[in-house]
Design an enzyme around this catalytic site. Structure first.
Site, PDB file in Angstrom:
ATOM      1  N   HIS A 118       0.786  -1.236  -0.089  1.00  0.00           N
ATOM      2  CA  HIS A 118       0.024  -0.048   0.127  1.00  0.00           C
ATOM      3  C   HIS A 118       0.840   1.405   0.219  1.00  0.00           C
ATOM      4  CE1 HIS A 118       0.438  -0.263   4.648  1.00  0.00           C
ATOM      5  NE2 HIS A 118       0.527   1.248   4.408  1.00  0.00           N
ATOM      6  N   ASP A 148       0.039  -7.620   1.370  1.00  0.00           N
ATOM      7  CA  ASP A 148       0.423  -6.464   1.263  1.00  0.00           C
ATOM      8  C   ASP A 148       2.025  -6.072   1.470  1.00  0.00           C
ATOM      9  OD1 ASP A 148      -0.020  -3.514   1.350  1.00  0.00           O
ATOM     10  OD2 ASP A 148      -0.299  -3.508   3.845  1.00  0.00           O
ATOM     11  N   SER A 223       4.591   2.340   8.058  1.00  0.00           N
ATOM     12  CA  SER A 223       4.375   1.203   7.239  1.00  0.00           C
ATOM     13  C   SER A 223       5.529   0.671   6.390  1.00  0.00           C
ATOM     14  CB  SER A 223       2.972   1.457   6.325  1.00  0.00           C
ATOM     15  OG  SER A 223       1.812   1.716   7.176  1.00  0.00           O
ATOM     16  N   THR A 239       2.862  -2.965   9.518  1.00  0.00           N
ATOM     17  CA  THR A 239       1.783  -2.730   8.342  1.00  0.00           C
ATOM     18  C   THR A 239       0.630  -2.154   8.693  1.00  0.00           C
ATOM     19  OG1 THR A 239       0.749  -3.981   6.420  1.00  0.00           O
ATOM     20  CG2 THR A 239       0.456  -4.850   8.439  1.00  0.00           C
TER      21      THR A 239
END
Length: 477
Positions: A118, A148, A223, A239
């Site tokens: 992301h 992710d 992140s 995350t």
């Protein structure tokens, strides 16, 4: 009969004095036990050695993409262009969207950095800044929305410091950890906490879920950063956080290093997608009522809802209504934790499933093989002028179903990608939608959608399957 002896006044005074002297002696002994430190080693307890070892491996990741603003219709008129110019009432025709996050160097020789998907999703330009202020352009080798995670390759980078990837399966609740990243873009920051929980599912990030939970402060910008143990080994990629304010409230989640290793190993082989073992069965969560009926003391496990013919699960002997309790001896409480545990098994071997069947526990071996593409995917990007414009559709196969995390029991054509801002995006198509019929005509192949949309129509009736539910909608032409 037992007699009670009541002490006289002189005896009480002596007893009280004795207790006071005894308490005074204990306090004196305790005071004597406290000593002034005589050496620095006696007062210095610090995480600095761990930080010095790992911080050079943690980087900042910057992403950017240029978005063109739609042309103002007045700008087609030369009269307006004469007075307002080509910019359109002072508004820029292009806008730059940016993202900011963190990453971790996992291979110094190849210049590989792992981060969250992301962080770089939709970005066309990616740059990485090292802890020593050096900056490099990066190419995206692999993106894996299911976990992710993404893997970047630094261009021309030398003298990199890669982190050692640890074993997340060895973690225990209460272990000390450090979170290193770039929160809010203020620069590299280190926070400390403990492992609060393991194997957290239902977090809502990716579909191969088994997150590490920590109370180390994690904020926006962290992140893709590192969660490290006290030996300076990478145990997870930070995350997500649970927060109502957007800031850290002491509940953060990290992707275990076992999954990170699978994604990085796939990137090293040159693959653009992660190669995972195909299970070939659909699972459901075990409810309390079903657990009571099976004689289980708690609803922990996954019920086999369906089995694909000729798939690894079927070949191993798995049957509908079996309850999977463990993978290679490690308990799995729900379909999400099973998916994570199975996805981390290396392709080419065999995994042992502990299964409850008919009140008895049995062991079933399942081969770890990739999903076959028994039907060529034949991607087709739909053009023209219709609600389908902007879709890239694929023929459904076990390989495609595995990549998109959809059920293989339904036949049809699946949406593999949607162009941003396209008519298909505006009407609400989603990646993974199964297109079953258009205007009453059954769709069995990707090329059939191309043929069906060549001519303009006043209305379009489309039947899709999404999340196990079939819906028919009508769109204008």
């Amino acid at each position: 009969m037992r007699r009670s002896i009541v002490p006289n006044r002189s005896q009480l005074v002596a007893l009280t004095l004795g207790l006071a002297l005894s308490a005074g002696a204990s306090t004196l002994a305790l005071a004597q036990a406290r000593q002034v430190p005589e050496a620095r080693q006696q007062i210095t307890l610090s995480f600095a050695p761990v930080v010095q070892k790992t911080a050079p491996s943690v980087v900042n990741v910057y992403g950017a993409r240029v978005e063109r603003r739609p042309q103002n219709p007045f700008m087609d008129d030369p009269f307006f262009r004469r007075f307002f110019g080509d910019g359109g009432f002072g508004l820029p025709r292009e806008q730059v969207q940016r993202s900011l996050g963190s990453g971790v160097i996992v291979d110094a020789g190849a210049g590989l950095v792992v981060t969250n998907n992301h962080v770089i999703e939709g970005m066309t330009e990616v740059k990485v800044a090292l802890a020593d202020k050096r900056e490099y352009e990066a190419t995206i080798l692999l993106r894996d929305p299911r976990t992710d995670l993404a893997v970047l390759k630094l261009k021309g980078a030398k003298e990199l410091a890669a982190i050692e990837v640890g074993d997340s399966d060895a973690l225990q609740i209460g272990d000390l950890v450090l979170a290193i990243g770039n929160p809010f873009g203020v620069g590299q920051t280190v926070t400390q906490g403990i492992i609060s929980a393991l194997a957290r599912t239902q977090v809502g990030v990716g579909d191969a879920q088994s997150f590490i939970q920590t109370d180390a402060a994690i904020n926006p910008g962290n992140s893709g950063g590192a969660l490290v143990d006290m030996q300076g080994r990478l145990t997870g990629i930070n995350t997500a956080i649970f927060s109502k304010s957007g800031g850290s409230v002491g509940i953060g989640f990290a992707i275990p290093s076992a999954m990170v290793r699978v994604v990085v190993d796939s990137a090293k082989t040159g693959a653009t997608t992660v190669r995972r073992a195909w299970f070939g069965a659909r699972l459901q969560a075990l409810t309390q009522d079903v657990a009571d009926g099976l004689g289980l003391d708690r609803p922990a496990g996954s019920v086999v809802a369906s089995v694909v013919d000729s798939g690894p699960a079927a070949e191993g002997g798995l049957k509908r209504s079996d309850v999977i309790l463990a993978v290679d001896g490690v308990g799995v409480d729900d379909p999400e934790s099973f998916g994570y545990r199975f996805a981390t098994r290396p392709i080419g071997g065999t995994t042992q499933l502990t299964v409850l069947r008919g009140g008895k526990r049995i062991t079933i071996p399942v081969k770890l093989t990739p999903a076959p593409e028994t039907r060529p995917r034949e991607p087709v990007k739909v053009g023209g002028r219709s609600p389908f414009t902007g879709l890239t559709v694929l023929n459904l196969s076990p390989a495609v179903a595995e990549e998109l995390s959809i059920d293989l029991s339904t036949e049809g054509v699946v949406v593999g990608n949607i162009e941003e801002g396209s008519p298909a995006a505006r009407v609400g198509f989603q990646k993974g939608d199964l297109i079953l019929a258009i205007n009453g005509e059954r769709i069995n192949a990707s090329r059939e959608i191309e043929l069906a949309t060549r001519e303009r129509k006043r209305s379009w009736e489309v039947t899709i399957s999404r999340g196990g539910q079939t819906v028919t909608s009508v769109f204008g032409g």
